[in-house]
Design a protein around this motif. Structure first.
Motif, PDB file in Angstrom:
ATOM      1  N   LEU A 139      -0.215   2.759 -16.131  1.00 57.29           N
ATOM      2  CA  LEU A 139       0.550   1.824 -15.313  1.00 57.29           C
ATOM      3  C   LEU A 139       1.882   2.431 -14.895  1.00 57.29           C
ATOM      4  CD1 LEU A 139      -0.114  -1.597 -17.075  1.00 57.29           C
ATOM      5  CD2 LEU A 139      -1.036  -0.735 -14.939  1.00 57.29           C
ATOM      6  N   VAL A 140       2.500   3.156 -15.816  1.00 55.21           N
ATOM      7  CA  VAL A 140       3.771   3.789 -15.464  1.00 55.21           C
ATOM      8  C   VAL A 140       3.566   4.769 -14.316  1.00 55.21           C
ATOM      9  CG1 VAL A 140       5.524   5.378 -16.271  1.00 55.21           C
ATOM     10  CG2 VAL A 140       4.819   3.495 -17.728  1.00 55.21           C
TER      11      VAL A 140
ATOM     12  N   LYS B 263       1.255   4.629 -12.067  1.00 58.46           N
ATOM     13  CA  LYS B 263       1.059   3.829 -10.860  1.00 58.46           C
ATOM     14  C   LYS B 263       2.393   3.418 -10.279  1.00 58.46           C
ATOM     15  CE  LYS B 263      -3.313   1.288 -10.754  1.00 58.46           C
ATOM     16  NZ  LYS B 263      -3.944  -0.035 -10.994  1.00 58.46           N
ATOM     17  N   GLN B 264       3.272   2.967 -11.152  1.00 53.39           N
ATOM     18  CA  GLN B 264       4.586   2.548 -10.681  1.00 53.39           C
ATOM     19  C   GLN B 264       5.307   3.684  -9.982  1.00 53.39           C
ATOM     20  OE1 GLN B 264       7.297   0.676 -13.310  1.00 53.39           O
ATOM     21  NE2 GLN B 264       6.586  -1.287 -12.506  1.00 53.39           N
TER      22      GLN B 264
ATOM     23  N   ARG C 226       4.003   6.210  -8.489  1.00 52.76           N
ATOM     24  CA  ARG C 226       3.387   6.461  -7.190  1.00 52.76           C
ATOM     25  C   ARG C 226       3.831   5.428  -6.166  1.00 52.76           C
ATOM     26  NH1 ARG C 226      -2.021   5.973  -7.739  1.00 52.76           N
ATOM     27  NH2 ARG C 226      -1.914   5.660  -5.494  1.00 52.76           N
ATOM     28  N   ILE C 227       3.886   4.187  -6.601  1.00 53.68           N
ATOM     29  CA  ILE C 227       4.319   3.141  -5.679  1.00 53.68           C
ATOM     30  C   ILE C 227       5.766   3.366  -5.256  1.00 53.68           C
ATOM     31  CG2 ILE C 227       4.804   0.682  -5.486  1.00 53.68           C
ATOM     32  CD1 ILE C 227       2.371   0.099  -7.122  1.00 53.68           C
ATOM     33  N   SER C 228       6.591   3.778  -6.204  1.00 55.95           N
ATOM     34  CA  SER C 228       7.982   4.052  -5.846  1.00 55.95           C
ATOM     35  C   SER C 228       8.059   5.105  -4.756  1.00 55.95           C
ATOM     36  CB  SER C 228       8.746   4.544  -7.068  1.00 55.95           C
ATOM     37  OG  SER C 228       8.927   3.504  -7.987  1.00 55.95           O
TER      38      SER C 228
ATOM     39  N   MET D 292       5.772   5.852  -2.622  1.00 52.48           N
ATOM     40  CA  MET D 292       5.300   5.269  -1.370  1.00 52.48           C
ATOM     41  C   MET D 292       6.403   4.466  -0.707  1.00 52.48           C
ATOM     42  SD  MET D 292       1.521   3.810  -2.191  1.00 52.48           S
ATOM     43  CE  MET D 292       0.666   4.385  -3.626  1.00 52.48           C
ATOM     44  N   LEU D 293       7.103   3.688  -1.497  1.00 46.04           N
ATOM     45  CA  LEU D 293       8.153   2.849  -0.926  1.00 46.04           C
ATOM     46  C   LEU D 293       9.224   3.703  -0.272  1.00 46.04           C
ATOM     47  CD1 LEU D 293       8.434   0.050  -3.610  1.00 46.04           C
ATOM     48  CD2 LEU D 293       7.736  -0.175  -1.230  1.00 46.04           C
TER      49      LEU D 293
ATOM     50  N   THR E 268       8.804   6.678   0.996  1.00 45.37           N
ATOM     51  CA  THR E 268       8.236   7.201   2.237  1.00 45.37           C
ATOM     52  C   THR E 268       8.250   6.149   3.332  1.00 45.37           C
ATOM     53  OG1 THR E 268       6.776   8.558   0.898  1.00 45.37           O
ATOM     54  CG2 THR E 268       6.256   8.369   3.233  1.00 45.37           C
ATOM     55  N   ILE E 269       7.869   4.956   2.963  1.00 46.17           N
ATOM     56  CA  ILE E 269       7.854   3.876   3.955  1.00 46.17           C
ATOM     57  C   ILE E 269       9.243   3.660   4.529  1.00 46.17           C
ATOM     58  CG2 ILE E 269       7.682   1.374   4.170  1.00 46.17           C
ATOM     59  CD1 ILE E 269       5.209   1.414   2.531  1.00 46.17           C
TER      60      ILE E 269
ATOM     61  N   THR F 204      10.167   6.446   6.845  1.00 46.31           N
ATOM     62  CA  THR F 204       9.432   6.347   8.097  1.00 46.31           C
ATOM     63  C   THR F 204      10.016   5.256   8.985  1.00 46.31           C
ATOM     64  OG1 THR F 204       7.466   6.960   6.871  1.00 46.31           O
ATOM     65  CG2 THR F 204       7.150   6.092   9.080  1.00 46.31           C
ATOM     66  N   MET F 205      10.357   4.145   8.380  1.00 43.70           N
ATOM     67  CA  MET F 205      10.906   3.059   9.175  1.00 43.70           C
ATOM     68  C   MET F 205      12.240   3.451   9.771  1.00 43.70           C
ATOM     69  SD  MET F 205       9.824  -0.322   7.042  1.00 43.70           S
ATOM     70  CE  MET F 205      11.014  -1.279   7.943  1.00 43.70           C
TER      71      MET F 205
ATOM     72  N   LEU G  41      11.555   5.691  12.695  1.00 38.78           N
ATOM     73  CA  LEU G  41      11.051   4.952  13.845  1.00 38.78           C
ATOM     74  C   LEU G  41      12.159   4.152  14.504  1.00 38.78           C
ATOM     75  CD1 LEU G  41       7.646   3.668  12.506  1.00 38.78           C
ATOM     76  CD2 LEU G  41       8.043   5.291  14.338  1.00 38.78           C
ATOM     77  N   LYS G  42      12.964   3.499  13.682  1.00 39.18           N
ATOM     78  CA  LYS G  42      14.024   2.669  14.256  1.00 39.18           C
ATOM     79  C   LYS G  42      15.042   3.524  14.979  1.00 39.18           C
ATOM     80  CE  LYS G  42      13.887  -1.564  11.577  1.00 39.18           C
ATOM     81  NZ  LYS G  42      14.350  -2.227  10.347  1.00 39.18           N
TER      82      LYS G  42
ATOM     83  N   LEU H 169      -0.161   5.997   1.700  1.00 38.86           N
ATOM     84  CA  LEU H 169       0.670   4.831   1.453  1.00 38.86           C
ATOM     85  C   LEU H 169      -0.168   3.641   1.023  1.00 38.86           C
ATOM     86  CD1 LEU H 169       3.203   5.079   4.394  1.00 38.86           C
ATOM     87  CD2 LEU H 169       3.455   5.824   2.044  1.00 38.86           C
TER      88      LEU H 169
ATOM     89  N   ILE I 197       6.054  -0.908  12.687  1.00 41.35           N
ATOM     90  CA  ILE I 197       7.183  -1.278  11.835  1.00 41.35           C
ATOM     91  C   ILE I 197       6.866  -2.524  11.035  1.00 41.35           C
ATOM     92  CG2 ILE I 197       9.540  -2.143  11.889  1.00 41.35           C
ATOM     93  CD1 ILE I 197      10.322  -0.163  13.747  1.00 41.35           C
TER      94      ILE I 197
ATOM     95  N   LEU J 217       4.489  -1.620   8.274  1.00 42.18           N
ATOM     96  CA  LEU J 217       5.175  -0.916   7.200  1.00 42.18           C
ATOM     97  C   LEU J 217       5.976  -1.893   6.358  1.00 42.18           C
ATOM     98  CD1 LEU J 217       6.424   2.263   9.063  1.00 42.18           C
ATOM     99  CD2 LEU J 217       4.813   2.186   7.182  1.00 42.18           C
TER     100      LEU J 217
ATOM    101  N   GLN K 268       4.557  -3.674  -7.834  1.00 42.40           N
ATOM    102  CA  GLN K 268       5.442  -3.099  -8.843  1.00 42.40           C
ATOM    103  C   GLN K 268       5.895  -4.146  -9.836  1.00 42.40           C
ATOM    104  OE1 GLN K 268       8.777  -0.797  -7.677  1.00 42.40           O
ATOM    105  NE2 GLN K 268       7.541   1.012  -8.033  1.00 42.40           N
TER     106      GLN K 268
ATOM    107  N   ILE L  24       3.154  -4.948 -12.194  1.00 50.26           N
ATOM    108  CA  ILE L  24       2.971  -3.887 -13.181  1.00 50.26           C
ATOM    109  C   ILE L  24       4.078  -3.928 -14.224  1.00 50.26           C
ATOM    110  CG2 ILE L  24       2.940  -1.399 -13.502  1.00 50.26           C
ATOM    111  CD1 ILE L  24       1.498  -1.112 -10.914  1.00 50.26           C
TER     112      ILE L  24
ATOM    113  N   LEU M 159       3.595  -4.165 -18.190  1.00 53.83           N
ATOM    114  CA  LEU M 159       4.149  -3.213 -19.149  1.00 53.83           C
ATOM    115  C   LEU M 159       4.914  -3.943 -20.241  1.00 53.83           C
ATOM    116  CD1 LEU M 159       5.220  -0.323 -16.785  1.00 53.83           C
ATOM    117  CD2 LEU M 159       3.502  -0.272 -18.582  1.00 53.83           C
TER     118      LEU M 159
END
Lengths: 256, 256
Positions: free
Chosen positions: A88-89, A91-92, A94-96, A98-99, A101-102, A105-106, A109-110, B59, B78, B81, B92, B95, B99
């Motif tokens: 789970l850690v 996973k967390q 990885r999600i961090s 991703m966030l 990166t998102i 990216t935003m 784009l903006k 993502l 956007i 995203l 998160q 999770i 935990l």
DNA sequence: TTATGGTATGACGTAACGTTAGAGTCAAAC
DNA sequence: GTTTGACTCTAACGTTACGTCATACCATAA
């Protein structure tokens, strides 16, 4: 001895009947007995076991592992919890990532879609634009200009276009009743429509107070920048002033 | 114009051939052309599109949404995203809660399995136990006793049993060579085995320095508590002293 | 006795492929 | 010209944890 039918157990434990069928099939939770008509009947032990199952399910354990955990000894439990926790850690983490990166990216784009200074006074010549700005400063002060431009620059190109176009409709209605008092109910009702319409460009940031201030500022912008208040292609300075008054009044009455 | 076969594209982009087949089937990435033999051939555009797909896949976007994103305009991007980011944040949070639950559960379980004071001197009468403790204090001081007991109390029941039993084997070997010098290579080699064996009960907490101190402390404990160094059921005080010397030497030579 | 509602089994669908399986294709080596 | 080996094709099942029918059987009250 207490016996529960599928539906009873399903109600007690908050799972579907189908789930009980499934758990039976995969051997995770067998009914205590089967009637001659093949009906499943569960006892208290099964209820307890089901609750254990649900506990681990909440922790995102796959059913197969739950099966192992519930059949094996206690020592394996701690190990299982530990390694599952580590998963789970991960996973967390990885999600961090991703966030992050998102968000990047935003931002990218903006940035691309941010209005450049040139586009802000697009359609005006440089001189006209500057004359325009000077006028605003004279009438409303440098702060008003700053606020207005800052507001516009936060918009994306699409939003800028939408701001110019999408409101023609509502402005026409307002123009029709611009002989009324800005504080009148008829006008204020239309203004509230306009407010709702414009609000979607602001996103969720900013306190509600600052949103009212923004709205007032937008009214001032309408006076200063004639692009927004053209009706059928003609500039309407009086209408802009009318609009601004109505908007300011609206904002003040909404501010408790 | 450059053309890639499935395998070539698969190598370039780092996805499986099957994945390309699948993306073709669901309409996410169609090959530029098909040969008469139905072979798929991809061009540069397809490579670019595949890279976009992989970006969103990283993502954690579902393929259906990627399909929408890549066919629709930029404004939707956007939005997509943003909402996807919110979903990830929720994930998160969930999770995190898991935990916390896991940690609580592990604490509960460990607490249950912690050795109680009674069990610590289990098999001895109270008087014997106290005599035992007094002896340790006399010989090694109160701190040594404290450390030893603290060490033992951190173990779970199973670990305590394992500590007593699992090491019989290795102790037998050491007993055989207890006529050698504690500092000799033969002995030190076996001690290193013993060290590795015991280390798994310590988990990951504590600095490496404190681990060496623990190890030395354990040696002292062996002298004080005859339960651990019985060979074939007989108490071996000399062997315990021998062991402790060898362990202390081992710890000191490892401490750089 | 029948209407009503609970139950059982079986099968398909979901997401994103992995993994055979059987059959056709290509380029090079013989 | 043919064989060989590497490559490709489609089709189909397996995976996870059920939801959702479909169809048939069962139980109980009116």
């Amino acid at each position: 001895m207490q016996k529960y039918t599928v539906q009873e157990l399903s109600n007690i434990a908050g799972v579907s009947v189908r789930t009980l069928h499934y758990y039976d099939k995969i051997g995770l939770l067998k009914p205590a007995v089967r009637t001659e008509a093949k009906y499943r009947l569960y006892g208290k032990n099964e209820l307890l076991r089901l609750q254990q199952i649900l506990f681990f399910k909440e922790l995102d354990f796959p059913l197969k592992e739950i099966l192992n955990i519930l059949s094996d000894s206690e020592f394996d439990l701690i190990e299982a919890l530990e390694s599952h926790g580590q998963e789970l850690v991960l996973k967390q983490k990885r999600i961090s990532e991703m966030l992050i990166t998102i968000e990047k990216t935003m931002l990218d784009l903006k940035e691309k879609k941010m209005i450049t200074d040139n586009e802000l006074y697009d359609g005006f010549s440089k001189e006209e634009a500057n004359k325009n700005r000077k006028e605003i400063i004279e009438k409303y002060g440098a702060k008003a200009l700053e606020k207005s431009e800052a507001y516009l620059k936060k918009l994306t190109k699409e939003q800028f276009e939408a701001l110019k176009n999408e409101q023609r409709e509502i402005f026409k209605v307002l123009f029709e009743i611009s002989n009324q008092e800005p504080e009148s109910k008829v006008v204020q009702l239309e203004i509230s429509r306009h407010y709702k319409n414009i609000r979607k460009f602001w996103g969720t940031d900013g306190s509600s107070n600052s949103q009212w201030r923004n709205y007032t500022g937008l009214g001032e912008l309408y006076i200063a920048d004639e692009r927004f208040t053209k009706i059928d292609g003609k500039v309407q300075p009086d209408f802009a002033i009318f609009l601004s008054k109505a908007m300011t009044y609206f904002a003040n009455t909404q501010l408790k």
